[in-house]
Scaffold this motif. Structure first.
Motif, PDB file in Angstrom:
ATOM      1  N   UNK A 104       4.093  -0.254   7.446  1.00  0.00           N
ATOM      2  CA  UNK A 104       5.138  -1.749   7.141  1.00  0.00           C
ATOM      3  C   UNK A 104       6.473  -1.018   6.928  1.00  0.00           C
ATOM      4  N   UNK A 105       6.732   0.056   6.255  1.00  0.00           N
ATOM      5  CA  UNK A 105       8.175   0.640   5.972  1.00  0.00           C
ATOM      6  C   UNK A 105       7.955   2.110   5.869  1.00  0.00           C
ATOM      7  N   UNK A 106       9.032   2.710   6.540  1.00  0.00           N
ATOM      8  CA  UNK A 106       9.103   4.007   6.849  1.00  0.00           C
ATOM      9  C   UNK A 106      10.123   4.898   6.055  1.00  0.00           C
ATOM     10  N   UNK A 124       5.134   5.000   5.245  1.00  0.00           N
ATOM     11  CA  UNK A 124       4.870   6.282   5.751  1.00  0.00           C
ATOM     12  C   UNK A 124       6.235   6.980   5.679  1.00  0.00           C
ATOM     13  N   UNK A 125       5.847   8.294   4.965  1.00  0.00           N
ATOM     14  CA  UNK A 125       7.063   9.347   4.931  1.00  0.00           C
ATOM     15  C   UNK A 125       6.865  10.304   5.959  1.00  0.00           C
ATOM     16  N   UNK A 168      13.447   2.081   5.476  1.00  0.00           N
ATOM     17  CA  UNK A 168      13.862   0.802   6.126  1.00  0.00           C
ATOM     18  C   UNK A 168      12.351   0.136   6.929  1.00  0.00           C
ATOM     19  N   UNK A 169      12.460  -0.832   7.094  1.00  0.00           N
ATOM     20  CA  UNK A 169      11.342  -1.384   7.859  1.00  0.00           C
ATOM     21  C   UNK A 169      11.103  -0.725   9.281  1.00  0.00           C
ATOM     22  N   UNK A 176       2.367   7.868  14.658  1.00  0.00           N
ATOM     23  CA  UNK A 176       1.380   7.678  13.477  1.00  0.00           C
ATOM     24  C   UNK A 176       2.045   6.545  12.457  1.00  0.00           C
ATOM     25  N   UNK A 177       3.339   6.761  12.339  1.00  0.00           N
ATOM     26  CA  UNK A 177       4.149   5.832  11.412  1.00  0.00           C
ATOM     27  C   UNK A 177       4.435   4.363  12.168  1.00  0.00           C
ATOM     28  N   UNK A 178       4.317   4.430  13.556  1.00  0.00           N
ATOM     29  CA  UNK A 178       4.680   3.255  14.202  1.00  0.00           C
ATOM     30  C   UNK A 178       3.322   2.581  14.345  1.00  0.00           C
TER      31      UNK A 178
END
Ligand code: ATP
Length: 236
Positions: A202-204, A35-36, A216-217, A196-198
């Motif tokens: 897996x990584x953001x 997720x960006x 990071x994870x 949404x990222x949460x």
């Protein structure tokens, strides 16, 4: 170890005096959901556009499936799917025909079974013969997602896929993204929503003013947001 699905090396994009992307380095592994996260104007769409061939980069290298896009700008992009922010399709084709046409764009033959599979996955079965312009906003978005995925891309970009969509579509989409990733598809999504990222990632990666501030994870990023340190970073 296999090479990354996507690798960005010093990716930079300038528009006159504005630097939309500044020296971005990033490596995405096969099967991960990345997720960006970033505010309006951070450079998320520019990053996706550079990879998908919609934006001409100023400098840096993009490697897709290990291939440098400067050497081979077309081949690797056939394995990519993009769900753009803006809804864009021919309004006069039916939902099913739109998917067949999309298969054609990617050099694939008509495939009734695959089209039916996508209609079922996106809950569009009842709209199969409806022309796109007669669809509601939510149904149009479902069609856009089906179009991006019908050719079975190995890497999928979702540019703010749930901005302005209802709860049901958001839940369906999240479930479908998880299913795709579990089957080995790599997913890169952009979002304004921490939630949404949460839920998915897996990584953001956090991007602001064209700079990738950290990767990071998920747990580490959520902890930092909890401590409000990223809010401070955005405000700098
Ligand atoms: P949003 O969440 O609002 O979609 P974003 O993170 O996707 O934002 P981008 O659309 O990539 O951000 O824009 C990054 C910066 O580049 C912004 O300052 C934007 O105004 C600028 N920009 C984007 N496209 C162009 C263009 N064609 N010409 C000039 N500037 C542009």
């Amino acid at each position: 170890m296999s090479s990354p699905v996507l690798e960005l090396q010093g990716l930079t994009k300038s528009y006159a005096k504005l630097t939309a992307l500044s020296n971005v380095n990033l490596s995405i592994r096969q099967g991960e959901i990345f997720a960006l996260l970033g505010p309006n104007g951070a450079g998320k769409t520019t990053l996706i556009g550079s990879i998908c061939g919609l934006v001409k980069k100023t400098s840096g290298r993009i490697l897709l499936f290990g291939k440098d896009l400067d050497q081979d700008p077309v081949g690797p992009r056939y394995e990519v799917g993009l769900v753009p922010q803006e809804i864009n399709f021919d309004p006069f084709f039916s939902v099913a025909e739109s998917l067949h046409i999309q298969l054609g764009f990617y050099g694939r033959p008509r495939d009734e079974a695959r089209v039916d599979e996508m209609l079922t996955a996106l809950n569009l079965q009842n709209k199969k013969d409806t022309v796109a312009r007669a669809l509601s906003g939510g149904m149009r978005r479902r069609l856009l997602i089906a179009k991006a995925l019908v050719h079975r891309p190995k890497l999928v970009f979702l540019d703010e896929p749930t901005a302005g969509v209802d709860v049901e579509l958001r839940r369906d989409l999240w479930n479908y993204v998880r299913k795709l990733a579990s089957e080995g598809t790599t997913i890169v999504l952009t979002t304004h929503y921490l939630e949404e990222a949460e839920e998915l990632a897996d990584r953001v990666g956090v991007i602001n003013e064209g700079r990738l501030l950290l990767v990071e994870d998920k747990a580490t990023v959520m902890r930092r947001f909890g401590e409000k340190r990223l809010v401070v970073t955005f405000e700098q």
